[in-house]
Design a protein around this motif. Structure first.
Motif, PDB file in Angstrom:
ATOM      1  N   VAL A 412     -11.321 -10.615  12.258  1.00 56.04           N
ATOM      2  CA  VAL A 412     -12.040 -11.247  13.362  1.00 56.04           C
ATOM      3  C   VAL A 412     -11.130 -11.466  14.565  1.00 56.04           C
ATOM      4  O   VAL A 412     -11.516 -11.220  15.716  1.00 56.04           O
ATOM      5  CB  VAL A 412     -12.649 -12.596  12.902  1.00 56.04           C
ATOM      6  CG1 VAL A 412     -13.322 -13.304  14.077  1.00 56.04           C
ATOM      7  CG2 VAL A 412     -13.646 -12.379  11.773  1.00 56.04           C
ATOM      8  N   ASP A 413      -9.917 -11.914  14.321  1.00 59.39           N
ATOM      9  CA  ASP A 413      -8.993 -12.198  15.416  1.00 59.39           C
ATOM     10  C   ASP A 413      -8.415 -10.914  16.018  1.00 59.39           C
ATOM     11  O   ASP A 413      -8.266 -10.805  17.237  1.00 59.39           O
ATOM     12  CB  ASP A 413      -7.855 -13.097  14.921  1.00 59.39           C
ATOM     13  CG  ASP A 413      -8.344 -14.459  14.476  1.00 59.39           C
ATOM     14  OD1 ASP A 413      -9.317 -14.965  15.075  1.00 59.39           O
ATOM     15  OD2 ASP A 413      -7.765 -15.017  13.521  1.00 59.39           O
ATOM     16  N   GLY A 414      -8.110  -9.961  15.173  1.00 60.05           N
ATOM     17  CA  GLY A 414      -7.502  -8.724  15.660  1.00 60.05           C
ATOM     18  C   GLY A 414      -8.488  -7.698  16.146  1.00 60.05           C
ATOM     19  O   GLY A 414      -8.131  -6.729  16.830  1.00 60.05           O
ATOM     20  N   GLY A 448     -20.869   4.284  13.440  1.00 61.96           N
ATOM     21  CA  GLY A 448     -21.454   4.349  14.777  1.00 61.96           C
ATOM     22  C   GLY A 448     -21.178   3.087  15.571  1.00 61.96           C
ATOM     23  O   GLY A 448     -21.167   1.981  15.013  1.00 61.96           O
ATOM     24  N   PRO A 449     -20.959   3.211  16.879  1.00 64.97           N
ATOM     25  CA  PRO A 449     -20.682   2.038  17.716  1.00 64.97           C
ATOM     26  C   PRO A 449     -21.788   0.995  17.682  1.00 64.97           C
ATOM     27  O   PRO A 449     -21.515  -0.210  17.682  1.00 64.97           O
ATOM     28  CB  PRO A 449     -20.526   2.647  19.118  1.00 64.97           C
ATOM     29  CG  PRO A 449     -20.146   4.072  18.889  1.00 64.97           C
ATOM     30  CD  PRO A 449     -20.860   4.475  17.647  1.00 64.97           C
ATOM     31  N   GLN A 450     -23.026   1.433  17.653  1.00 65.91           N
ATOM     32  CA  GLN A 450     -24.129   0.473  17.672  1.00 65.91           C
ATOM     33  C   GLN A 450     -24.115  -0.405  16.426  1.00 65.91           C
ATOM     34  O   GLN A 450     -24.259  -1.632  16.517  1.00 65.91           O
ATOM     35  CB  GLN A 450     -25.472   1.202  17.771  1.00 65.91           C
ATOM     36  CG  GLN A 450     -26.669   0.251  17.789  1.00 65.91           C
ATOM     37  CD  GLN A 450     -27.996   0.976  17.989  1.00 65.91           C
ATOM     38  OE1 GLN A 450     -28.027   2.143  18.391  1.00 65.91           O
ATOM     39  NE2 GLN A 450     -29.088   0.297  17.693  1.00 65.91           N
ATOM     40  N   ARG A 451     -23.925   0.204  15.262  1.00 65.80           N
ATOM     41  CA  ARG A 451     -23.915  -0.548  14.016  1.00 65.80           C
ATOM     42  C   ARG A 451     -22.744  -1.531  13.994  1.00 65.80           C
ATOM     43  O   ARG A 451     -22.892  -2.696  13.581  1.00 65.80           O
ATOM     44  CB  ARG A 451     -23.819   0.411  12.831  1.00 65.80           C
ATOM     45  CG  ARG A 451     -23.771  -0.262  11.463  1.00 65.80           C
ATOM     46  CD  ARG A 451     -25.064  -0.948  11.140  1.00 65.80           C
ATOM     47  NE  ARG A 451     -25.104  -1.409   9.763  1.00 65.80           N
ATOM     48  CZ  ARG A 451     -25.644  -2.545   9.370  1.00 65.80           C
ATOM     49  NH1 ARG A 451     -26.201  -3.369  10.263  1.00 65.80           N
ATOM     50  NH2 ARG A 451     -25.671  -2.883   8.101  1.00 65.80           N
ATOM     51  N   ILE A 452     -21.573  -1.100  14.447  1.00 64.81           N
ATOM     52  CA  ILE A 452     -20.401  -1.982  14.467  1.00 64.81           C
ATOM     53  C   ILE A 452     -20.632  -3.164  15.399  1.00 64.81           C
ATOM     54  O   ILE A 452     -20.317  -4.312  15.067  1.00 64.81           O
ATOM     55  CB  ILE A 452     -19.155  -1.189  14.880  1.00 64.81           C
ATOM     56  CG1 ILE A 452     -18.775  -0.199  13.772  1.00 64.81           C
ATOM     57  CG2 ILE A 452     -17.984  -2.120  15.181  1.00 64.81           C
ATOM     58  CD1 ILE A 452     -17.672   0.747  14.142  1.00 64.81           C
ATOM     59  N   GLY A 457     -20.432  -8.110  16.809  1.00 64.49           N
ATOM     60  CA  GLY A 457     -20.557  -8.622  18.165  1.00 64.49           C
ATOM     61  C   GLY A 457     -20.446  -7.535  19.219  1.00 64.49           C
ATOM     62  O   GLY A 457     -19.765  -6.523  19.033  1.00 64.49           O
ATOM     63  N   GLU A 458     -21.133  -7.744  20.325  1.00 68.69           N
ATOM     64  CA  GLU A 458     -21.167  -6.751  21.396  1.00 68.69           C
ATOM     65  C   GLU A 458     -19.745  -6.420  21.878  1.00 68.69           C
ATOM     66  O   GLU A 458     -18.932  -7.298  22.126  1.00 68.69           O
ATOM     67  CB  GLU A 458     -21.997  -7.283  22.569  1.00 68.69           C
ATOM     68  CG  GLU A 458     -22.175  -6.273  23.696  1.00 68.69           C
ATOM     69  CD  GLU A 458     -23.036  -6.793  24.827  1.00 68.69           C
ATOM     70  OE1 GLU A 458     -23.013  -6.204  25.915  1.00 68.69           O
ATOM     71  OE2 GLU A 458     -23.737  -7.811  24.600  1.00 68.69           O
ATOM     72  N   TYR A 462     -15.671  -0.947  21.180  1.00 66.26           N
ATOM     73  CA  TYR A 462     -14.740  -0.667  22.286  1.00 66.26           C
ATOM     74  C   TYR A 462     -13.407  -1.362  22.040  1.00 66.26           C
ATOM     75  O   TYR A 462     -12.335  -0.776  22.250  1.00 66.26           O
ATOM     76  CB  TYR A 462     -15.356  -1.142  23.600  1.00 66.26           C
ATOM     77  CG  TYR A 462     -14.385  -1.148  24.756  1.00 66.26           C
ATOM     78  CD1 TYR A 462     -13.954   0.041  25.338  1.00 66.26           C
ATOM     79  CD2 TYR A 462     -13.894  -2.360  25.257  1.00 66.26           C
ATOM     80  CE1 TYR A 462     -13.052   0.027  26.400  1.00 66.26           C
ATOM     81  CE2 TYR A 462     -13.006  -2.378  26.314  1.00 66.26           C
ATOM     82  CZ  TYR A 462     -12.582  -1.188  26.881  1.00 66.26           C
ATOM     83  OH  TYR A 462     -11.688  -1.197  27.917  1.00 66.26           O
ATOM     84  N   ARG A 463     -13.451  -2.597  21.570  1.00 64.20           N
ATOM     85  CA  ARG A 463     -12.205  -3.341  21.342  1.00 64.20           C
ATOM     86  C   ARG A 463     -11.400  -2.750  20.179  1.00 64.20           C
ATOM     87  O   ARG A 463     -10.165  -2.815  20.174  1.00 64.20           O
ATOM     88  CB  ARG A 463     -12.511  -4.826  21.125  1.00 64.20           C
ATOM     89  CG  ARG A 463     -12.926  -5.538  22.419  1.00 64.20           C
ATOM     90  CD  ARG A 463     -13.023  -7.033  22.218  1.00 64.20           C
ATOM     91  NE  ARG A 463     -14.179  -7.410  21.426  1.00 64.20           N
ATOM     92  CZ  ARG A 463     -15.391  -7.620  21.915  1.00 64.20           C
ATOM     93  NH1 ARG A 463     -15.606  -7.477  23.223  1.00 64.20           N
ATOM     94  NH2 ARG A 463     -16.401  -7.969  21.136  1.00 64.20           N
TER      95      ARG A 463
END
Length: 590
Positions: A412-414, A448-452, A457-458, A462-463
């Motif tokens: 969560v933090d990283g 997939g980006p959407q599932r992640i 969290g939005e 990307y992060r």
């Protein structure tokens, strides 16, 4: 050897400028010190043709060009347009040339002939167990994961000969033997002692006649089907300190979950290509060997599924030679530790005590109490494919449970996934010691980006990529991202893992195009600069063959193996590049 030196060695390295406009002028920087501005009208691996703005097209050859700056409107097409052309045909010819049609298997590596003696000489030393084994693997070894990615290239191409070639490994896995290797499937009694289910020790059999109940395939073996072999460096067939007995023989027998997930993925891609009828939306054959093999291996994987949903790395009985190894240090230091470990386990410890044997020793239980996130991303996709093809709810349940595991190893933090988890004092603890680059890229490509973003969290996808660049991005002398390494490192590129990162950043660019165009543009530029960056590691093998290196330099990888010098060409790197340029996502049916 650092990245800048590699760029000089492979002079023709393409540099992407981060131009803020939709289209901008291209700039050629020549070795003479001159620069040429204009619009590139033709780009090949031998030359570039540029219009200097007056309608005159000027040709510059590879040896004249230091770098190219500029961002064409559709940069991906620079490579994807070549998938059916000569540029990729050279790769296909090299890939097919690596496959021994007598056994059905390719070799995972090929050293450029003029460098072979020199390269082998630097793989530890002549009097080194670690060196002998590594050279044997490079010379004659085949990874079933590498084979699977190559099979996908063949399935994607889809010609009759391609599909026949792709089927050959499937047939061998189903048969269960190859030449002198009488059993390449890992099971329990009779004959073997691999345990998948501690409550039912005979749940998985090593009896090759018990079809449907057999276990994983060993992750890597001799592609020629040989057991006794020789040291490629000097031809010796005997070494007194070799494990178990002094004859130089194959000594890597590990049924690892992740590699077997890729056997399933490749078999299902081939099955789908051969038997799916799009007109009726159904398969023409339900008892094909490809599907039977996939379900048999999936059965073994489900037996290894732990309480937290993760697939364990391997059954009990899988020997681990990495316990107690200090991963920090140069290759010589790592080699010394591995040799001392092998020496002790061979019954030659300094105090005269025999090595630890016995199936219940910690050395043969370590993998059972370890879970790899990379392995589980692969199995998540394999179960998804199996459910899509068969409709059997057992695969949907298994897939959902792997998602439970992946949620449990989210930092969560990283804002990245942990490399894995280890069972300690009655619970599964995330492995925080080393960052795994491929876990991040494969998660984006497969989940997939959407599932992640829905799960964590939005902007989480990307992060993940931002952290991955921060930790393992390798940049050239002009400040552009050339590729990624294996872990937290800035001076080594893995071509295979960079290919996965290219696929991931393309997925991010597409997903965030409307949500956050700035993020999308950054990811698109990263995918383009990395795709150009790995061209420094494309080598011409012969007049009609070309291939990509495995990595930019030799070094120890904390997950248990050595990377290679760039003159060591790689089956899996080359196959991944072909898939990337064809926009073929291996985690989904095609």
């Amino acid at each position: 050897m650092n990245i800048d030196r590699l760029l000089l060695i492979k002079v023709f390295t393409v540099i992407i400028s981060f131009c803020p406009f939709e289209a901008c002028a291209d700039m050629l920087y020549l070795n003479s010190g001159e620069s040429v501005e204009g619009e590139i009208v033709e780009y090949t691996d031998q030359y570039v043709k540029i219009d200097n703005g007056t309608g005159v097209e000027i040709t510059y050859f590879e040896e004249e060009i230091m770098s190219i700056e500029g961002r064409p409107k559709n940069k991906i097409d620079k490579y994807s347009d070549k998938v059916s052309g000569q540029y990729h045909q050279l790769l296909i010819e090299w890939l097919k040339g690596s496959q021994d049609l007598r056994t059905g298997f390719p070799v995972s590596f090929s050293v450029l002939p003029q460098y072979k003696k020199e390269i082998y000489g630097r793989m530890c030393g002549s009097e080194s167990v670690t060196g002998i084994i590594e050279r044997m693997i490079v010379e004659e070894g085949v990874s079933v994961y590498d084979t699977a990615v190559y099979q996908m290239v063949l399935s994607m191409r889809g010609g009759k000969n391609d599909l026949e070639r792709a089927y050959r490994p499937v047939a061998v896995y189903w048969k269960g033997s190859l030449g002198e290797l009488k059993n390449i499937r890992a099971g329990g009694e009779p004959g073997q002692a691999f345990i998948y289910d501690t409550d039912k020790r005979d749940a998985v059999s090593s009896d090759l006649t018990r079809e449907g109940e057999r276990g994983f395939v060993f992750r890597i073996f001799n592609a020629k089907g040989k057991y006794n072999t020789q040291d490629p460096l000097d031809g010796k067939t005997r070494y007194d300190d070799f494990p178990n007995w002094p004859t130089v023989h194959w000594e890597d027998w590990k049924p690892i979950a992740g590699e077997n997930a890729w056997i399933v993925l490749a078999a299902l891609q081939l099955y789908h290509k051969k038997y799916f009828d799009p007109d009726v939306g159904a398969y023409k054959k339900n008892n094909a060997i490809e599907l039977k093999l996939a379900e048999e291996i999936a059965r073994a994987a489900i037996l290894l599924q732990a309480e937290n949903g993760g697939i364990r790395m391997a059954p009990i009985g899988t020997f681990c030679n990495l316990i107690g190894i200090d991963n920090e240090g140069d290759p010589a230091y790592i080699e010394k530790q591995l040799n001392e470990f092998a020496h002790k386990q061979n019954g030659h410890s300094k105090d005269g005590s025999a090595g630890i044997v016995g199936n219940m020793s910690p050395l043969k239980r370590w993998y059972y109490y370890e879970i790899s996130s990379e392995n589980n991303i692969s199995w998540n996709a394999a179960f998804r494919m199996l459910y899509k093809i068969t409709g059997n709810p057992i695969y949907r349940e298994a897939q959902n449970r792997t998602m439970e595991y992946l949620r449990s190893v989210w930092d969560v933090d990283g804002n990245v996934f942990y490399q894995g988890a280890h069972f300690k004092e009655g619970e599964w603890i995330p492995s925080r010691e080393y960052f795994a680059t491929d876990v991040q890229a494969w998660a984006i490509v497969s989940l997939g980006p959407q599932r992640i973003d829905e799960l964590f969290g939005e902007g989480s996808s990307y992060r993940i990529w931002k952290k991955t660049k921060e930790y393992s991005g390798a940049y050239n002398g002009f400040g552009y991202l050339s590729g990624v390494g294996f872990t937290k490192e800035k001076d080594r590129i893995c071509i295979e893992w960079t290919a996965g990162a290219i696929m991931a950043t393309r997925a991010l660019a597409e997903y965030y195009q409307d949500i956050n165009p700035i993020w999308a543009d950054e990811c698109q530029k990263d995918s383009e600069s990395m795709r150009d960056g790995i061209e420094a590691f494309r080598y011409k093998y012969s007049e009609n063959k070309a291939a990509y290196s495995y990595s930019s330099k030799r070094g120890w990888i904390p997950f248990g193996w050595f990377s290679h010098e760039p003159e060591v060409l790689s089956l899996v790197s080359t196959s991944w590049v072909v898939l990337v340029d064809a926009n073929y996502n291996p985690f989904f049916l095609h």
